[in-house]
Design a protein around this motif. Structure first.
Motif, PDB file in Angstrom:
ATOM      1  N   GLN A  25       1.221  -7.546  -6.862  1.00 34.51           N
ATOM      2  CA  GLN A  25       1.729  -6.183  -6.759  1.00 34.51           C
ATOM      3  C   GLN A  25       0.594  -5.188  -6.579  1.00 34.51           C
ATOM      4  O   GLN A  25       0.668  -4.273  -5.751  1.00 34.51           O
ATOM      5  N   ALA A  26      -0.478  -5.354  -7.361  1.00 33.79           N
ATOM      6  CA  ALA A  26      -1.622  -4.447  -7.248  1.00 33.79           C
ATOM      7  C   ALA A  26      -2.251  -4.523  -5.854  1.00 33.79           C
ATOM      8  O   ALA A  26      -2.612  -3.510  -5.256  1.00 33.79           O
ATOM      9  N   ALA A  27      -2.363  -5.754  -5.319  1.00 34.84           N
ATOM     10  CA  ALA A  27      -2.948  -5.925  -3.989  1.00 34.84           C
ATOM     11  C   ALA A  27      -2.065  -5.310  -2.907  1.00 34.84           C
ATOM     12  O   ALA A  27      -2.556  -4.632  -1.992  1.00 34.84           O
ATOM     13  N   LEU A  28      -0.760  -5.522  -3.006  1.00 34.25           N
ATOM     14  CA  LEU A  28       0.162  -4.973  -2.004  1.00 34.25           C
ATOM     15  C   LEU A  28       0.200  -3.455  -2.044  1.00 34.25           C
ATOM     16  O   LEU A  28       0.296  -2.797  -1.002  1.00 34.25           O
ATOM     17  N   LEU A  29       0.120  -2.875  -3.234  1.00 31.90           N
ATOM     18  CA  LEU A  29       0.100  -1.414  -3.342  1.00 31.90           C
ATOM     19  C   LEU A  29      -1.155  -0.845  -2.695  1.00 31.90           C
ATOM     20  O   LEU A  29      -1.129   0.264  -2.138  1.00 31.90           O
ATOM     21  N   PHE A  30      -2.246  -1.587  -2.779  1.00 27.05           N
ATOM     22  CA  PHE A  30      -3.491  -1.127  -2.165  1.00 27.05           C
ATOM     23  C   PHE A  30      -3.449  -1.270  -0.650  1.00 27.05           C
ATOM     24  O   PHE A  30      -3.944  -0.414   0.081  1.00 27.05           O
ATOM     25  N   ILE A  31      -2.843  -2.356  -0.175  1.00 25.07           N
ATOM     26  CA  ILE A  31      -2.820  -2.618   1.282  1.00 25.07           C
ATOM     27  C   ILE A  31      -1.769  -1.762   1.980  1.00 25.07           C
ATOM     28  O   ILE A  31      -2.048  -1.132   3.013  1.00 25.07           O
ATOM     29  N   PHE A  32      -0.557  -1.744   1.444  1.00 18.10           N
ATOM     30  CA  PHE A  32       0.544  -1.022   2.087  1.00 18.10           C
ATOM     31  C   PHE A  32       0.809   0.283   1.328  1.00 18.10           C
ATOM     32  O   PHE A  32       1.801   0.428   0.601  1.00 18.10           O
ATOM     33  N   LYS A  33      -0.082   1.209   1.482  1.00 17.17           N
ATOM     34  CA  LYS A  33       0.021   2.471   0.749  1.00 17.17           C
ATOM     35  C   LYS A  33       1.224   3.286   1.181  1.00 17.17           C
ATOM     36  O   LYS A  33       1.747   4.083   0.394  1.00 17.17           O
ATOM     37  N   ASN A  34       1.655   3.106   2.423  1.00 13.20           N
ATOM     38  CA  ASN A  34       2.790   3.889   2.922  1.00 13.20           C
ATOM     39  C   ASN A  34       4.138   3.334   2.461  1.00 13.20           C
ATOM     40  O   ASN A  34       5.173   3.957   2.709  1.00 13.20           O
ATOM     41  N   GLN A  35       4.121   2.175   1.842  1.00 12.91           N
ATOM     42  CA  GLN A  35       5.374   1.552   1.383  1.00 12.91           C
ATOM     43  C   GLN A  35       5.410   1.394  -0.137  1.00 12.91           C
ATOM     44  O   GLN A  35       6.034   0.483  -0.666  1.00 12.91           O
ATOM     45  N   LYS A  36       4.778   2.310  -0.830  1.00 12.70           N
ATOM     46  CA  LYS A  36       4.690   2.194  -2.285  1.00 12.70           C
ATOM     47  C   LYS A  36       6.065   2.250  -2.955  1.00 12.70           C
ATOM     48  O   LYS A  36       6.339   1.511  -3.906  1.00 12.70           O
ATOM     49  N   ASP A  37       6.921   3.123  -2.474  1.00  7.69           N
ATOM     50  CA  ASP A  37       8.246   3.266  -3.088  1.00  7.69           C
ATOM     51  C   ASP A  37       9.043   1.959  -2.985  1.00  7.69           C
ATOM     52  O   ASP A  37       9.675   1.524  -3.954  1.00  7.69           O
ATOM     53  N   LEU A  38       8.991   1.330  -1.810  1.00  9.99           N
ATOM     54  CA  LEU A  38       9.702   0.068  -1.621  1.00  9.99           C
ATOM     55  C   LEU A  38       9.097  -1.042  -2.484  1.00  9.99           C
ATOM     56  O   LEU A  38       9.822  -1.857  -3.078  1.00  9.99           O
ATOM     57  N   LEU A  39       7.776  -1.079  -2.583  1.00  6.41           N
ATOM     58  CA  LEU A  39       7.113  -2.104  -3.388  1.00  6.41           C
ATOM     59  C   LEU A  39       7.469  -1.971  -4.869  1.00  6.41           C
ATOM     60  O   LEU A  39       7.660  -2.972  -5.565  1.00  6.41           O
TER      61      LEU A  39
END
Length: 305
Positions: free
Chosen positions: A228-242
């Motif tokens: 989750q931490a890695a995905l939030l860093f990579i896909f910053k524009n999709q934080k709400d969905l993550l």
């Protein structure tokens, strides 16, 4: 966002100025509305942090609960009382001559008996089922204490080793409150071998399976958190969905724990089970709030397009 609002304001000014149907009052009202929208954006961002905060708190609490239960299951509550190599062997008391008990084990110790009775009456120790099973506590001149019980193994059955260890440690603490105690041993109806047989019985009541499950759950949760931490860093524009996905996964984890381990936890860890239920409710709130925030953002993006 501020640049977009200013551009929108300039565009509206052009449209209003060229359209004869718009009055100066209309123009002022629309400008006022744009300013209000601009001022409301930071507050909206602050409000959107609440579901993410709830999810983070739920995750931390879940991880702490798992670690605490695993710690208990690994035997941190087991008795560490040193055992003498020349441990006295107790001969069963003669049932036909009960007056010989004190001759065999020493003088009766009411103060130690009171402390043990307090332990046996505790709700967290087999739901107070051991209350009233103490037959006596005796101490000889060397400080050796013999604590005699009715055979409460027939009352509570073969318990998991961790529960037995917790009982023994709690009893030891109660007995060693007396500074004159050298060592302590426990009996069933005057028979040390009967107590030892119950204490060393192999029936773990599902303890081993439960311990393995909790360890696996902790590892999976740790890996999920790192992803989750890695995905939030990579896909910053999709934080709400993550955050929606992550809160849903957390809720599934708690559901799976309560459904698959319900029987064991209800019997051996009833208090912890209640806290997991509370955590599940918080997880539901976090998931629904994250879902609502994401849907709201999606609608705004469509309207802007």
């Amino acid at each position: 966002m501020d640049d977009k609002l200013k551009a929108l304001q300039e565009e509206m000014d052009k449209v209003i100025s060229e359209d004869e149907y718009f009055t100066e009052q209309d123009k002022r009202e629309i400008r006022k509305r744009i300013i209000e929208m601009n001022q409301s954006v930071p507050a909206q961002k602050r409000r959107n942090l609440l579901p993410q905060l709830l999810t983070a708190i739920s995750l931390c609490a879940f991880f702490v609960f798992l670690s605490g239960i695993i710690g208990k299951e690994l035997g941190f509550f087991a008795s560490d009382t040193p055992q003498d190599a020349n441990f006295p062997v107790i001969v069963p008391a003669d049932e036909e001559d009960p007056t010989s008990i004190e001759d065999r084990y020493g003088k009766r110790e009411p103060r130690i008996e009171r402390e043990i009775e307090k332990v046996l009456a505790r709700e967290d120790l087999f739901k107070s089922k051991l209350k009233g099973t103490l037959k006596g506590a005796y101490m000889d001149e060397s400080g050796n204490v013999a604590v005699d019980f009715e055979h409460f193994g027939e009352i509570i059955g073969a318990q998991p080793h961790i529960e037995k260890g917790y009982l023994m440690a709690t009893l030891d603490i109660a007995v060693y409150k007396s500074s004159s105690v050298n060592q302590v041993y426990y009996l069933f109806d005057g028979d040390q071998a009967a107590f030892t047989a119950w204490q060393e019985s192999d029936d773990d009541g599902g303890e081993g399976e439960f311990q393995q499950y909790m360890s696996r759950m902790q590892w999976i949760l740790s890996i999920t958190f790192l992803m989750q931490a890695a995905l939030l860093f990579i896909f910053k524009n999709q934080k709400d969905l993550l955050w929606v996905i992550f809160s849903f996964i957390l809720m599934v984890f708690i559901h799976h724990l309560l459904s698959t381990q319900n029987e064991y936890m209800s019997e051996h860890l009833p208090r912890q089970a209640k806290w997991f239920i509370v955590l599940l409710v918080v997880g539901y709130v976090a998931f629904l709030y994250n879902l609502y925030s994401w849907i709201k953002v999606m609608k705004k993006n469509k309207e802007s397009v």
